[in-house]
Motif scaffolding. Sequence first.
Motif, mmCIF file in Angstrom:
data_model
loop_
_atom_site.group_PDB
_atom_site.id
_atom_site.type_symbol
_atom_site.label_atom_id
_atom_site.label_comp_id
_atom_site.label_asym_id
_atom_site.label_seq_id
_atom_site.Cartn_x
_atom_site.Cartn_y
_atom_site.Cartn_z
ATOM 1 N N ARG A 110 2.151 0.444 -3.198
ATOM 2 C CA ARG A 110 3.076 1.565 -3.377
ATOM 3 C C ARG A 110 4.249 1.407 -2.416
ATOM 4 N NH1 ARG A 110 3.801 3.556 -7.336
ATOM 5 N NH2 ARG A 110 2.336 5.255 -7.736
ATOM 6 N N GLY A 111 5.450 1.397 -2.983
ATOM 7 C CA GLY A 111 6.657 1.181 -2.204
ATOM 8 C C GLY A 111 7.212 -0.222 -2.324
ATOM 9 N N ALA A 112 6.504 -1.111 -3.030
ATOM 10 C CA ALA A 112 6.968 -2.500 -3.125
ATOM 11 C C ALA A 112 8.345 -2.601 -3.751
ATOM 12 C CB ALA A 112 5.965 -3.329 -3.927
ATOM 13 N N VAL A 113 8.669 -1.675 -4.673
ATOM 14 C CA VAL A 113 10.020 -1.652 -5.243
ATOM 15 C C VAL A 113 10.753 -0.349 -4.951
ATOM 16 C CG1 VAL A 113 9.361 -3.252 -7.072
ATOM 17 C CG2 VAL A 113 9.327 -0.798 -7.542
ATOM 18 N N ASP A 114 10.058 0.672 -4.496
ATOM 19 C CA ASP A 114 10.687 1.977 -4.269
ATOM 20 C C ASP A 114 10.233 2.570 -2.936
ATOM 21 O OD1 ASP A 114 12.049 4.337 -4.578
ATOM 22 O OD2 ASP A 114 10.673 5.170 -6.064
ATOM 23 N N MET A 115 10.951 2.258 -1.809
ATOM 24 C CA MET A 115 11.896 1.175 -1.746
ATOM 25 C C MET A 115 11.693 0.373 -0.461
ATOM 26 S SD MET A 115 15.481 2.977 -0.419
ATOM 27 C CE MET A 115 16.170 1.404 0.035
ATOM 28 N N LYS A 116 10.408 0.149 -0.145
ATOM 29 C CA LYS A 116 10.116 -0.570 1.087
ATOM 30 C C LYS A 116 10.521 -2.038 1.015
ATOM 31 C CE LYS A 116 6.608 2.640 2.781
ATOM 32 N NZ LYS A 116 5.199 2.887 3.168
ATOM 33 N N ASP A 117 10.767 -2.545 -0.202
ATOM 34 C CA ASP A 117 11.289 -3.907 -0.308
ATOM 35 C C ASP A 117 12.664 -4.014 0.337
ATOM 36 O OD1 ASP A 117 12.393 -2.280 -2.299
ATOM 37 O OD2 ASP A 117 12.584 -3.913 -3.739
ATOM 38 N N MET A 118 13.560 -3.069 0.047
ATOM 39 C CA MET A 118 14.894 -3.079 0.649
ATOM 40 C C MET A 118 14.819 -2.803 2.143
ATOM 41 S SD MET A 118 18.117 -3.536 0.391
ATOM 42 C CE MET A 118 19.769 -2.979 0.868
ATOM 43 N N MET A 406 11.711 -1.637 -14.269
ATOM 44 C CA MET A 406 11.913 -0.193 -14.183
ATOM 45 C C MET A 406 10.614 0.585 -14.362
ATOM 46 S SD MET A 406 14.929 -0.098 -13.263
ATOM 47 C CE MET A 406 14.803 1.671 -13.037
ATOM 48 N N ALA A 407 9.638 0.019 -15.081
ATOM 49 C CA ALA A 407 8.361 0.705 -15.264
ATOM 50 C C ALA A 407 7.558 0.776 -13.976
ATOM 51 C CB ALA A 407 7.540 0.005 -16.349
ATOM 52 N N LEU A 408 7.916 -0.035 -12.987
ATOM 53 C CA LEU A 408 7.173 -0.064 -11.726
ATOM 54 C C LEU A 408 7.571 1.073 -10.787
ATOM 55 C CD1 LEU A 408 7.245 -3.917 -11.062
ATOM 56 C CD2 LEU A 408 5.432 -2.554 -12.130
ATOM 57 N N PHE A 409 8.740 1.666 -10.982
ATOM 58 C CA PHE A 409 9.153 2.793 -10.146
ATOM 59 C C PHE A 409 8.247 3.981 -10.435
ATOM 60 C CE2 PHE A 409 12.827 0.135 -9.878
ATOM 61 C CZ PHE A 409 13.425 0.438 -8.657
ATOM 62 N N HIS A 410 7.491 4.392 -9.434
ATOM 63 C CA HIS A 410 6.529 5.493 -9.532
ATOM 64 C C HIS A 410 5.384 5.154 -10.488
ATOM 65 C CE1 HIS A 410 9.654 8.762 -8.141
ATOM 66 N NE2 HIS A 410 9.667 7.675 -7.382
ATOM 67 N N GLY A 411 5.265 3.885 -10.883
ATOM 68 C CA GLY A 411 4.218 3.492 -11.811
ATOM 69 C C GLY A 411 3.030 2.882 -11.088
ATOM 70 N N ILE A 412 2.056 2.427 -11.871
ATOM 71 C CA ILE A 412 0.889 1.772 -11.298
ATOM 72 C C ILE A 412 1.183 0.281 -11.130
ATOM 73 C CG2 ILE A 412 -0.702 3.482 -12.246
ATOM 74 C CD1 ILE A 412 -1.470 1.390 -14.382
ATOM 75 N N ASP A 413 0.401 -0.364 -10.268
ATOM 76 C CA ASP A 413 0.522 -1.801 -9.997
ATOM 77 C C ASP A 413 1.955 -2.186 -9.612
ATOM 78 O OD1 ASP A 413 -2.155 -2.189 -10.391
ATOM 79 O OD2 ASP A 413 -1.967 -2.933 -12.436
ATOM 80 N N GLU A 414 2.571 -1.358 -8.811
ATOM 81 C CA GLU A 414 3.927 -1.625 -8.304
ATOM 82 C C GLU A 414 3.903 -2.935 -7.507
ATOM 83 O OE1 GLU A 414 7.190 0.690 -5.443
ATOM 84 O OE2 GLU A 414 5.359 1.711 -6.124
ATOM 85 N N ARG A 415 4.864 -3.819 -7.789
ATOM 86 C CA ARG A 415 4.869 -5.124 -7.141
ATOM 87 C C ARG A 415 6.257 -5.738 -7.223
ATOM 88 N NH1 ARG A 415 2.757 -5.047 -12.082
ATOM 89 N NH2 ARG A 415 3.245 -6.701 -13.597
ATOM 90 N N VAL A 416 6.517 -6.679 -6.314
ATOM 91 C CA VAL A 416 7.802 -7.360 -6.283
ATOM 92 C C VAL A 416 7.558 -8.847 -6.049
ATOM 93 C CG1 VAL A 416 8.130 -6.944 -3.802
ATOM 94 C CG2 VAL A 416 10.120 -7.339 -5.266
ATOM 95 N N PRO A 417 8.244 -9.730 -6.765
ATOM 96 C CA PRO A 417 8.028 -11.169 -6.567
ATOM 97 C C PRO A 417 8.475 -11.609 -5.170
ATOM 98 C CG PRO A 417 9.116 -10.755 -8.669
ATOM 99 C CD PRO A 417 9.153 -9.468 -7.910
ATOM 100 N N VAL A 418 7.692 -12.502 -4.568
ATOM 101 C CA VAL A 418 8.052 -13.048 -3.256
ATOM 102 C C VAL A 418 9.396 -13.760 -3.331
ATOM 103 C CG1 VAL A 418 7.415 -14.786 -1.534
ATOM 104 C CG2 VAL A 418 5.672 -13.226 -2.443
ATOM 105 N N ASP A 419 9.623 -14.532 -4.373
ATOM 106 C CA ASP A 419 10.897 -15.242 -4.520
ATOM 107 C C ASP A 419 12.066 -14.267 -4.606
ATOM 108 O OD1 ASP A 419 9.718 -17.710 -4.405
ATOM 109 O OD2 ASP A 419 9.760 -18.077 -6.577
ATOM 110 N N ALA A 420 11.847 -13.117 -5.244
ATOM 111 C CA ALA A 420 12.917 -12.123 -5.356
ATOM 112 C C ALA A 420 13.279 -11.540 -3.994
ATOM 113 C CB ALA A 420 12.502 -11.010 -6.315
ATOM 114 N N LEU A 421 12.272 -11.335 -3.146
ATOM 115 C CA LEU A 421 12.538 -10.847 -1.795
ATOM 116 C C LEU A 421 13.390 -11.843 -1.014
ATOM 117 C CD1 LEU A 421 8.991 -9.490 -0.855
ATOM 118 C CD2 LEU A 421 11.029 -8.095 -1.256
#
Length: 435
Positions: A110-118, A406-421
């Motif tokens: 939770r937070g991987a894209v909203d918005m602890k990644d940034m 966009m489905a990951l915002f507030h959704g389940i299995d929120e995740r962000v690719p390592v390469d994208a980071l």
Amino acid sequence: MSRPSESVTAQDEVVELLVDLIRINTSNPTHPERPAAEWVAAKLDEVGIESQIIEAAPGRASTIARIAGADSSRPPLLIHGHLDVVPADASEWSVDPFAGEVRDDHVWGRGAVDMKDMDAMTLALVREWARAGRTPPRDIVLAFVSDEEAGGREGAHYLVDRHPELFADCTEAISEVGGYSVSLDEAHRLYLIQTAEKGINWLRLRASAPPGHGSMVHEVNAVTRLADAVSRIGNHEWPVEITDTVRATVDGLNAVTGKNFEADDVEAWLPLLGGAARMIGATVRNTANPTMLEAGYKVNVIPGRAEASIDTRFVPGAEERMLAVLDELAGEGITRETIHNNIAVETPFEGALVDAMAASLRAEDPGAHPVPYLMSGGTDAKSFSTLGIRCFGFAPLRLPSELNFMALFHGIDERVPVDALKFGVRVLDRLLAAC
């Protein structure tokens, strides 16, 4: 305190920082952000960046820092990110939402894209710059804030109202929900930079009528009166209203595809946006969605009052028109009150910062085509823009075409690719060096 080795780069540590931050549960409202704010402050202190923690309420803490640039006479750039997240039900997830697990080359949680990644990308980058002794061209103001997921009353709103001097000389800002890629084909990717947000007006509708016994005939019933109003509102088809930002999105799409879509012909161009289409499709008109109903206390008692909550979102410039239509739809015997209201924001897709964002994206991805867009939700830009700051959503990520981001915002299995980071860190590095 000893400092980490200068050889450690932002790309080296961004994943570790994100994992650690996800593991600090900051679910709003049950888990206040103070532990995360202290963690951020400690990470800044490790590399000699001073910060302050400001609490709007017990535990509702934000961390603010200012990094001196080569020319402090220039207006600073504000980089803001929120530390809170929405709750997560672990039974619905494939992983523990607060474990910060790295699996299949993604960081999950939770937070991987909203918005602890940034938050992690920003923190990793300023730490690298501090270790290497690099100085940005102008001052950078960092704001890791609380309470965004509840509207920011105990976060950005509080800071703007009580401590505007911290941001008074900032003229531009970057934050979440922008700069991410939408693949058109293998060679071309739109990068949606957020330049506008719909406004918010959460309403409570109320119907009143004489109460009575459930076995008798009642000519006026608060429940049926309210239900009729809610049905009319929920089923209303709002007309298309194309804003300057949406028109610019379509112009950008036309430039890439060689097509000549008309912005009003939404069904023609919207499907090209893939997973982003659902959100952007909500920005071409006002919306009013019934979300809560409340009435009565016993099955054989006609209640004297019934209430409904309506989540309305309006495109920039359309609030008064939207409310007039809602009053007409609600009809006789229905009153409304505002539960929460916040402004729409919109800024032109132009200027030196926009040019630098676009150039930074193209330098890391030759297939990048930056375009502006209007977001259906809201961010802390609503608060910071009241200080005259031009706010942009720019948390750059190059995403796999198959990922429904966009489905990951507030959704389940929120995740962000390592390469994208790592891509995001490189783009932000170029941006801060250029602006």
